[in-house]
Design an enzyme around this catalytic site. Structure first.
Site, short mmCIF file in Angstrom:
data_model
loop_
_atom_site.label_atom_id
_atom_site.label_comp_id
_atom_site.label_asym_id
_atom_site.label_seq_id
_atom_site.Cartn_x
_atom_site.Cartn_y
_atom_site.Cartn_z
N LYS A 142 0.76 -1.40 0.05
CA LYS A 142 -0.20 0.08 -0.03
C LYS A 142 0.84 1.23 0.02
O LYS A 142 2.09 1.27 0.61
CB LYS A 142 -0.73 0.09 1.20
CG LYS A 142 -2.06 0.96 1.06
CD LYS A 142 -3.25 -0.01 0.23
CE LYS A 142 -4.56 0.95 0.22
NZ LYS A 142 -5.41 -0.01 -0.43
P1 NAD Z 1 -12.68 7.76 -4.24
O1 NAD Z 1 -11.65 8.72 -4.01
O2 NAD Z 1 -13.13 7.45 -5.53
O3 NAD Z 1 -14.04 7.96 -3.68
C1 NAD Z 1 -13.86 8.38 -2.06
C2 NAD Z 1 -15.46 8.59 -1.78
O4 NAD Z 1 -15.50 8.89 -0.48
C3 NAD Z 1 -15.80 9.90 -2.23
O5 NAD Z 1 -17.26 10.04 -2.86
C4 NAD Z 1 -15.74 11.08 -1.02
O6 NAD Z 1 -16.43 12.04 -1.41
C5 NAD Z 1 -16.15 10.06 -0.24
N1 NAD Z 1 -15.63 10.64 1.37
C6 NAD Z 1 -14.47 11.14 1.53
N2 NAD Z 1 -14.53 11.38 2.83
C7 NAD Z 1 -15.64 11.11 3.29
C8 NAD Z 1 -16.26 11.08 4.59
N3 NAD Z 1 -15.69 11.45 5.77
N4 NAD Z 1 -17.61 10.59 4.56
C9 NAD Z 1 -18.11 10.08 3.59
N5 NAD Z 1 -17.72 10.09 2.48
C10 NAD Z 1 -16.56 10.46 2.21
O7 NAD Z 1 -12.18 6.27 -3.62
P2 NAD Z 1 -12.56 4.74 -4.07
O8 NAD Z 1 -11.61 4.34 -4.84
O9 NAD Z 1 -14.06 4.75 -4.28
O10 NAD Z 1 -12.28 4.07 -2.42
C11 NAD Z 1 -13.13 4.03 -1.56
C12 NAD Z 1 -12.74 3.15 -0.44
O11 NAD Z 1 -12.73 1.72 -1.14
C13 NAD Z 1 -11.44 3.15 0.18
O12 NAD Z 1 -11.51 2.69 1.55
C14 NAD Z 1 -10.48 2.16 -0.50
O13 NAD Z 1 -9.55 1.80 0.21
C15 NAD Z 1 -11.56 1.12 -0.82
N6 NAD Z 1 -11.19 0.07 -2.14
C16 NAD Z 1 -10.95 0.60 -3.27
C17 NAD Z 1 -10.49 0.16 -4.28
C18 NAD Z 1 -10.64 0.59 -5.63
O14 NAD Z 1 -10.28 -0.24 -6.51
N7 NAD Z 1 -10.47 1.85 -5.94
C19 NAD Z 1 -10.44 -1.42 -4.10
C20 NAD Z 1 -10.37 -1.96 -3.07
C21 NAD Z 1 -10.82 -1.27 -1.89
#
Ligand code: NAD
Length: 445
Positions: free
Chosen positions: A116
């Protein structure tokens, strides 16, 4: 005097590492004894890189940024894991997330270890030019610590296909003359990305939830069809979960972003939600919806709650008030171990991150294979393979949960601190695989 809530205390630097260790111990006490040294190998990261670098900002000022890349374990293959850009990035959390990637890759059976990375910055306040310079400089500072056979980044919080293009380009400039596409996944399709990768995490979340429910694992819920759903986070993962769950017949009644949430008990029109967010930069104020704080959104009366944003969202301060029948962890680490205990006490099922959001790394693996073989698979091939892997991981985890439950009474009293749950069962499977392979390889030299 300010009251120190668990949320406050769990958001400090050490809590992520503590969470990882507690979850690890919950699994370790339920498997055959492992050599103490091997346990230590699993507990600590293999390699930690911290970099500090200056960036010339658009206004010509110079700002210094700090970034991390952690490889937790490479027993099963090269390190694999996202890069996040967020003000709260810290080494302990990045290390905890790297360990989670190790468990996830072992469970879903892709030949990667866990890694990570992240840069401490507020992506929302930076221009595209500044983000490009930060990405390039971060990757150049990491140098040969990343590579197609050593450590392969992918998107995470506030990073996306564009960021991954810059990662690829920087590495490619530094290693010209090679096929470098496999150095990073989550690239645009035109640059060697896999079709279906952008949607893969959200799609996998929905496949896992549908299969888990169909196996009769959630009391009072027999199908996603007709279920009410609330989603925290409307980014890459959350927005796809909303769309896919709706396609599966669910009614999405609440979504949120960093500024708060919106609720419509009659069901949200997702096309309208997306268009409103694009135009106004926020969900709040969409006509016909009720506004809610992010805390309130988690407590909405619904069948399925999907945290898809940050970690440490459901802890002792609010677990008692959660009303969903099933929580699907699309985000990494949204529930604390104490939260797990309280949710179990209320009979709420949790589909854990190690399993629920493994679709992302699964299709990242497919992208890596396509890059190494100069192939481009069709979308239906990608989705069919993804479905198969997710369903199998749900099947083996549920099966193991049942076996462990039958043995639970044989555990010594001390080890009963936390309830047996699917998180522990999934981790047991991952650990057994890691221990077997570690022993087969032997400790070097
Ligand atoms: P992203 O940046 O595309 O989206 C994040 C979202 O969370 C946004 O809509 C943002 O406005 C919202 N957000 C931020 N702070 C917030 C808060 N305090 N309360 C509510 N919403 C809030 O990120 P993502 O890629 O969608 O990742 C989201 C989660 O999924 C993370 O925990 C990440 O580790 C996990 N994840 C992502 C992937 C991937 O392929 N992108 C894979 C596995 C896990």
């Amino acid at each position: 005097m300010e009251q120190v809530t668990e949320k406050n205390s769990e958001s400090n630097n050490s809590s992520a590492a503590t969470m990882t260790n507690i979850n690890l111990d919950r699994a370790l006490c339920r498997i055959a004894p492992i050599h103490k040294g091997v346990v230590e190998v699993l507990r600590y990261p293999k390699r930690v890189v911290t970099v500090t670098f200056p960036i010339e900002m658009d206004d010509s000022s110079v700002q210094v940024f700090k970034g991390f890349r952690v490889v937790h374990n490479r027993t099963l293959g090269p390190g694999k894991g996202g890069i996040r850009f967020h003000p709260d990035v810290d080494l302990n959390e990045v290390s905890a997330m790297a360990a989670l990637m190790t468990w996830k890759c072992a469970l879903i059976e892709v030949p990667f270890g866990g890694a990570k990375g992240g840069v401490i910055c507020d992506a929302k306040k930076l221009s595209s030019h500044e983000l490009r310079r930060i990405t390039r400089r971060f990757i150049s500072e990491l140098g040969d610590n990343i590579g197609p056979y050593t450590d392969i980044p992918s998107p995470d919080l506030y990073t996306n296909e564009q960021t991954m293009s810059w990662v690829f380009d920087t590495y490619d400039v530094m290693h010209s003359g090679n096929n470098n596409r496999a150095v990073v996944t989550g690239k645009p399709v035109s640059l060697g990305g896999s079709v279906g990768r952008r949607e893969a995490t959200g799609r996998g979340v929905c496949y896992a939830a549908r299969h888990f429910i169909a196996k009769g694992m959630v009391q009072g819920l027999s199908s996603l069809n007709g279920a009410t759903v609330a989603i925290q986070g409307f980014g890459n993962v959350g927005a796809v979960v909303a769309e896919q769950m709706q396609c599966m017949g669910a009614k999405v009644i609440a979504v949120s972003d960093s500024q708060g949430g919106i609720i419509d008990d009659a069901g949200l029109d997702l096309a309208q939600v997306t268009a409103y967010k694009r135009e106004h930069g926020s969900l709040i104020g969409l006509p016909g919806t009720m506004s809610a704080t992010n805390d309130a959104l988690l407590e909405v009366d619904c069948d399925v709650l999907v945290p898809a944003a940050l970690s440490h969202q459901i802890c002792t301060h609010n677990a008692e008030r959660i009303k969903a029948k099933l929580i699907v962890e699309a985000a990494n680490g949204p529930i604390s171990p104490e939260g797990d205990r309280m949710l179990a006490g209320k009979g709420i099922q949790v589909l854990p991150d190690i399993l629920a959001n493994a679709g992302g790394v699964t299709v990242s693996y497919f992208e890596w294979v396509q890059n190494l073989e100069n192939q481009q698979w069709e979308l239906n091939e990608v989705n069919e393979k993804l479905l198969k892997k997710i369903n199998k991981a749900v099947d083996v985890s549920v099966e193991r949960l049942k076996l462990l439950a039958a043995d639970e009474c044989k555990l010594p009293e001390d080890d009963h601190g936390y309830p047996l749950d699917l998180r522990t069962a999934s981790l047991v499977i991952a650990l057994e695989k890691l221990v077997t392979v570690t022993e087969q390889r032997g400790i070097w030299p």
